[in-house]
Design a protein around this motif. Sequence first.
Motif, PDB file in Angstrom:
ATOM      1  N   CYS A  46       0.899  -1.189  -0.018  1.00  0.00           N
ATOM      2  CA  CYS A  46      -0.085   0.026  -0.055  1.00  0.00           C
ATOM      3  C   CYS A  46       0.727   1.363  -0.062  1.00  0.00           C
ATOM      4  O   CYS A  46       1.583   1.349   0.918  1.00  0.00           O
ATOM      5  CB  CYS A  46      -0.820  -0.079   1.131  1.00  0.00           C
ATOM      6  SG  CYS A  46      -1.941   1.502   1.396  1.00  0.00           S
ATOM      7  N   THR A  47       0.712   2.141  -0.948  1.00  0.00           N
ATOM      8  CA  THR A  47       1.515   3.299  -1.044  1.00  0.00           C
ATOM      9  C   THR A  47       0.402   4.644  -0.991  1.00  0.00           C
ATOM     10  O   THR A  47       0.936   5.756  -1.522  1.00  0.00           O
ATOM     11  CB  THR A  47       2.219   3.261  -2.459  1.00  0.00           C
ATOM     12  OG1 THR A  47       1.492   3.161  -3.432  1.00  0.00           O
ATOM     13  CG2 THR A  47       3.543   2.180  -2.182  1.00  0.00           C
ATOM     14  N   CYS A  71      -0.141   4.903   4.555  1.00  0.00           N
ATOM     15  CA  CYS A  71       0.935   3.791   4.461  1.00  0.00           C
ATOM     16  C   CYS A  71       2.239   4.369   3.858  1.00  0.00           C
ATOM     17  O   CYS A  71       3.278   4.118   4.438  1.00  0.00           O
ATOM     18  CB  CYS A  71       0.316   2.764   3.671  1.00  0.00           C
ATOM     19  SG  CYS A  71      -0.548   1.566   4.584  1.00  0.00           S
ATOM     20  N   ALA A  72       2.230   5.210   2.894  1.00  0.00           N
ATOM     21  CA  ALA A  72       3.243   5.910   2.288  1.00  0.00           C
ATOM     22  C   ALA A  72       4.246   6.556   3.305  1.00  0.00           C
ATOM     23  O   ALA A  72       5.452   6.383   3.342  1.00  0.00           O
ATOM     24  CB  ALA A  72       2.926   6.702   1.540  1.00  0.00           C
ATOM     25  N   VAL A  73       3.508   7.519   4.215  1.00  0.00           N
ATOM     26  CA  VAL A  73       4.378   8.310   5.084  1.00  0.00           C
ATOM     27  C   VAL A  73       4.843   7.383   6.266  1.00  0.00           C
ATOM     28  O   VAL A  73       5.809   7.632   6.912  1.00  0.00           O
ATOM     29  CB  VAL A  73       3.621   9.399   5.645  1.00  0.00           C
ATOM     30  CG1 VAL A  73       3.093  10.385   4.645  1.00  0.00           C
ATOM     31  CG2 VAL A  73       2.362   9.112   6.561  1.00  0.00           C
ATOM     32  N   ILE A  85       9.302   0.643   1.692  1.00  0.00           N
ATOM     33  CA  ILE A  85       9.172  -0.958   1.555  1.00  0.00           C
ATOM     34  C   ILE A  85       9.060  -1.364   0.098  1.00  0.00           C
ATOM     35  O   ILE A  85       9.597  -2.068  -0.350  1.00  0.00           O
ATOM     36  CB  ILE A  85       7.707  -1.132   2.283  1.00  0.00           C
ATOM     37  CG1 ILE A  85       7.833  -1.214   3.777  1.00  0.00           C
ATOM     38  CG2 ILE A  85       7.413  -2.831   2.104  1.00  0.00           C
ATOM     39  CD1 ILE A  85       6.624  -1.437   4.651  1.00  0.00           C
ATOM     40  N   PHE A  86       8.204  -0.564  -0.801  1.00  0.00           N
ATOM     41  CA  PHE A  86       8.215  -0.701  -2.121  1.00  0.00           C
ATOM     42  C   PHE A  86       9.408  -0.743  -2.795  1.00  0.00           C
ATOM     43  O   PHE A  86       9.951  -1.480  -3.666  1.00  0.00           O
ATOM     44  CB  PHE A  86       7.029   0.305  -2.792  1.00  0.00           C
ATOM     45  CG  PHE A  86       6.744   0.097  -3.995  1.00  0.00           C
ATOM     46  CD1 PHE A  86       6.098  -1.293  -4.309  1.00  0.00           C
ATOM     47  CD2 PHE A  86       6.888   0.737  -5.266  1.00  0.00           C
ATOM     48  CE1 PHE A  86       5.722  -1.648  -5.628  1.00  0.00           C
ATOM     49  CE2 PHE A  86       6.335   0.542  -6.469  1.00  0.00           C
ATOM     50  CZ  PHE A  86       5.942  -0.786  -6.875  1.00  0.00           C
ATOM     51  N   ASP A  87      10.138   0.453  -2.363  1.00  0.00           N
ATOM     52  CA  ASP A  87      11.680   0.536  -3.023  1.00  0.00           C
ATOM     53  C   ASP A  87      12.484  -0.640  -2.651  1.00  0.00           C
ATOM     54  O   ASP A  87      13.195  -1.125  -3.639  1.00  0.00           O
ATOM     55  CB  ASP A  87      12.084   2.017  -2.557  1.00  0.00           C
ATOM     56  CG  ASP A  87      11.630   3.154  -3.462  1.00  0.00           C
ATOM     57  OD1 ASP A  87      10.654   3.039  -4.235  1.00  0.00           O
ATOM     58  OD2 ASP A  87      11.429   4.214  -2.635  1.00  0.00           O
ATOM     59  N   GLU A  88      12.376  -0.961  -1.396  1.00  0.00           N
ATOM     60  CA  GLU A  88      13.185  -2.148  -0.991  1.00  0.00           C
ATOM     61  C   GLU A  88      13.007  -3.280  -1.500  1.00  0.00           C
ATOM     62  O   GLU A  88      13.786  -4.162  -2.355  1.00  0.00           O
ATOM     63  CB  GLU A  88      13.272  -2.266   0.379  1.00  0.00           C
ATOM     64  CG  GLU A  88      13.860  -3.578   1.098  1.00  0.00           C
ATOM     65  CD  GLU A  88      15.365  -3.388   1.210  1.00  0.00           C
ATOM     66  OE1 GLU A  88      15.949  -4.529   1.319  1.00  0.00           O
ATOM     67  OE2 GLU A  88      15.906  -2.159   1.155  1.00  0.00           O
ATOM     68  N   ASP A  94      -4.936   1.625  10.460  1.00  0.00           N
ATOM     69  CA  ASP A  94      -4.644   1.703  11.772  1.00  0.00           C
ATOM     70  C   ASP A  94      -3.223   0.510  12.115  1.00  0.00           C
ATOM     71  O   ASP A  94      -2.751   0.469  12.952  1.00  0.00           O
ATOM     72  CB  ASP A  94      -5.796   1.496  12.814  1.00  0.00           C
ATOM     73  CG  ASP A  94      -6.681   0.466  12.259  1.00  0.00           C
ATOM     74  OD1 ASP A  94      -6.938   0.093  10.942  1.00  0.00           O
ATOM     75  OD2 ASP A  94      -7.552  -0.299  12.857  1.00  0.00           O
ATOM     76  N   PHE A  95      -2.851  -0.007  10.771  1.00  0.00           N
ATOM     77  CA  PHE A  95      -1.928  -1.048  10.971  1.00  0.00           C
ATOM     78  C   PHE A  95      -1.124  -0.758   9.802  1.00  0.00           C
ATOM     79  O   PHE A  95       0.007  -1.414   9.459  1.00  0.00           O
ATOM     80  CB  PHE A  95      -2.554  -2.723  10.478  1.00  0.00           C
ATOM     81  CG  PHE A  95      -3.603  -3.158  11.459  1.00  0.00           C
ATOM     82  CD1 PHE A  95      -3.142  -3.222  12.840  1.00  0.00           C
ATOM     83  CD2 PHE A  95      -4.813  -2.930  11.176  1.00  0.00           C
ATOM     84  CE1 PHE A  95      -4.035  -3.822  13.709  1.00  0.00           C
ATOM     85  CE2 PHE A  95      -5.722  -3.357  12.053  1.00  0.00           C
ATOM     86  CZ  PHE A  95      -5.555  -3.612  13.211  1.00  0.00           C
ATOM     87  N   ALA A  96      -0.771   0.465   9.587  1.00  0.00           N
ATOM     88  CA  ALA A  96       0.197   1.023   8.721  1.00  0.00           C
ATOM     89  C   ALA A  96       1.542   0.898   8.859  1.00  0.00           C
ATOM     90  O   ALA A  96       1.770   1.145  10.083  1.00  0.00           O
ATOM     91  CB  ALA A  96      -0.214   2.388   8.006  1.00  0.00           C
ATOM     92  N   PRO A  97       2.572   0.525   8.078  1.00  0.00           N
ATOM     93  CA  PRO A  97       2.278   0.409   6.675  1.00  0.00           C
ATOM     94  C   PRO A  97       1.857  -1.187   6.330  1.00  0.00           C
ATOM     95  O   PRO A  97       2.581  -2.141   7.058  1.00  0.00           O
ATOM     96  CB  PRO A  97       3.450   0.872   6.284  1.00  0.00           C
ATOM     97  CG  PRO A  97       4.705   0.413   7.155  1.00  0.00           C
ATOM     98  CD  PRO A  97       3.813   0.621   8.608  1.00  0.00           C
ATOM     99  N   VAL A  98       0.942  -1.444   5.541  1.00  0.00           N
ATOM    100  CA  VAL A  98       0.399  -2.625   5.309  1.00  0.00           C
ATOM    101  C   VAL A  98       0.804  -3.304   3.966  1.00  0.00           C
ATOM    102  O   VAL A  98       1.030  -2.684   2.932  1.00  0.00           O
ATOM    103  CB  VAL A  98      -1.192  -2.700   5.240  1.00  0.00           C
ATOM    104  CG1 VAL A  98      -1.793  -4.123   4.922  1.00  0.00           C
ATOM    105  CG2 VAL A  98      -1.576  -2.217   6.698  1.00  0.00           C
ATOM    106  N   VAL A  99       1.487  -4.332   4.141  1.00  0.00           N
ATOM    107  CA  VAL A  99       1.656  -5.258   2.853  1.00  0.00           C
ATOM    108  C   VAL A  99       0.488  -6.445   2.496  1.00  0.00           C
ATOM    109  O   VAL A  99      -0.006  -7.103   3.589  1.00  0.00           O
ATOM    110  CB  VAL A  99       2.944  -5.780   2.876  1.00  0.00           C
ATOM    111  CG1 VAL A  99       3.122  -6.940   1.706  1.00  0.00           C
ATOM    112  CG2 VAL A  99       4.091  -4.905   2.714  1.00  0.00           C
TER     113      VAL A  99
END
Length: 282
Positions: free
Chosen positions: A91-92, A96-98, A104-107, A137-142
């Motif tokens: 999720c971006t 989730c992004a901030v 996470i996505f870049d990694e 409320d669980f950010a960041p989420v995959v």
Amino acid sequence: MPELPAPEYPAEVRARLEADAREVIARYPGSRSALLPLLHLVQSEEGYVSRTGMRFCADMLGLTTAEVTAVATFYTMYRRKPSGDYQVGVCTNTLCAVMGGDAIFDELKQHLGVGNGETTEDGSVTLEHIECNAACDFAPVVMVNWEFFDNQTPQSARALVDDLRAGRPVEPTRGAPLCTYKETARILAGFPDQRPGAVAASGGAGPASLVGLRLAKGETAPPRVVHPRPAAPADAVPPAQPEDPAKTTPNREHLSSHDGSQPTSASDPNNPAAGPTAEEGE
């Protein structure tokens, strides 16, 4: 050159899909209403919605392939090309992004050697950035095949995809046990999950998501979700005091959307807006 007509499924596959499709269509008063689950059904066969799958849906529902294509290309849950057994979606969206979703996505892009919507060479993982999945409320989420992996970090997400590629058991933070993308697609088509204990393990929303519901029922509010920040070191320079000490938040807590309304430039004369506040058009 015009594209040739899509090939047919093999006779044995066609017969099996037709039986399943008739079961799905019978649930609806109008047959064309069954298009969305039928797209999931053909996706469970090939792992994506192929031209053959769209032709099959059109034949079963009396639609044109153009009508089916318009729907299949509108919804992001339908894949348009062969993909991996596990769709890893990061999720971006804003929260989730901030909180680390972009990192996470870049990694994962660097670690897996793929870009957005691409699949690893071994065919196991397809990486995508996805829109909000209502788990802020669980950010960041995959998400893996639409199951939640909450409160992730670049390190934990990297370990997650390594386990998926190695075939090691992986358990979602909450929800049903993980299965392959094809198996997930069949469940989304409306067929029961036959795995022992899978339905009972589905669970529900997390406690932070249910705060508003509990308050509406008159129950006692749970403890604060956002905790105070650690105290500053003794030798730290004290922050400048505001003109109105009453507006200072006690214990220097980290404010969030879970807190009540806070002073804004419109309501706090000590912190005016940087620019004009005239109505639009003035």
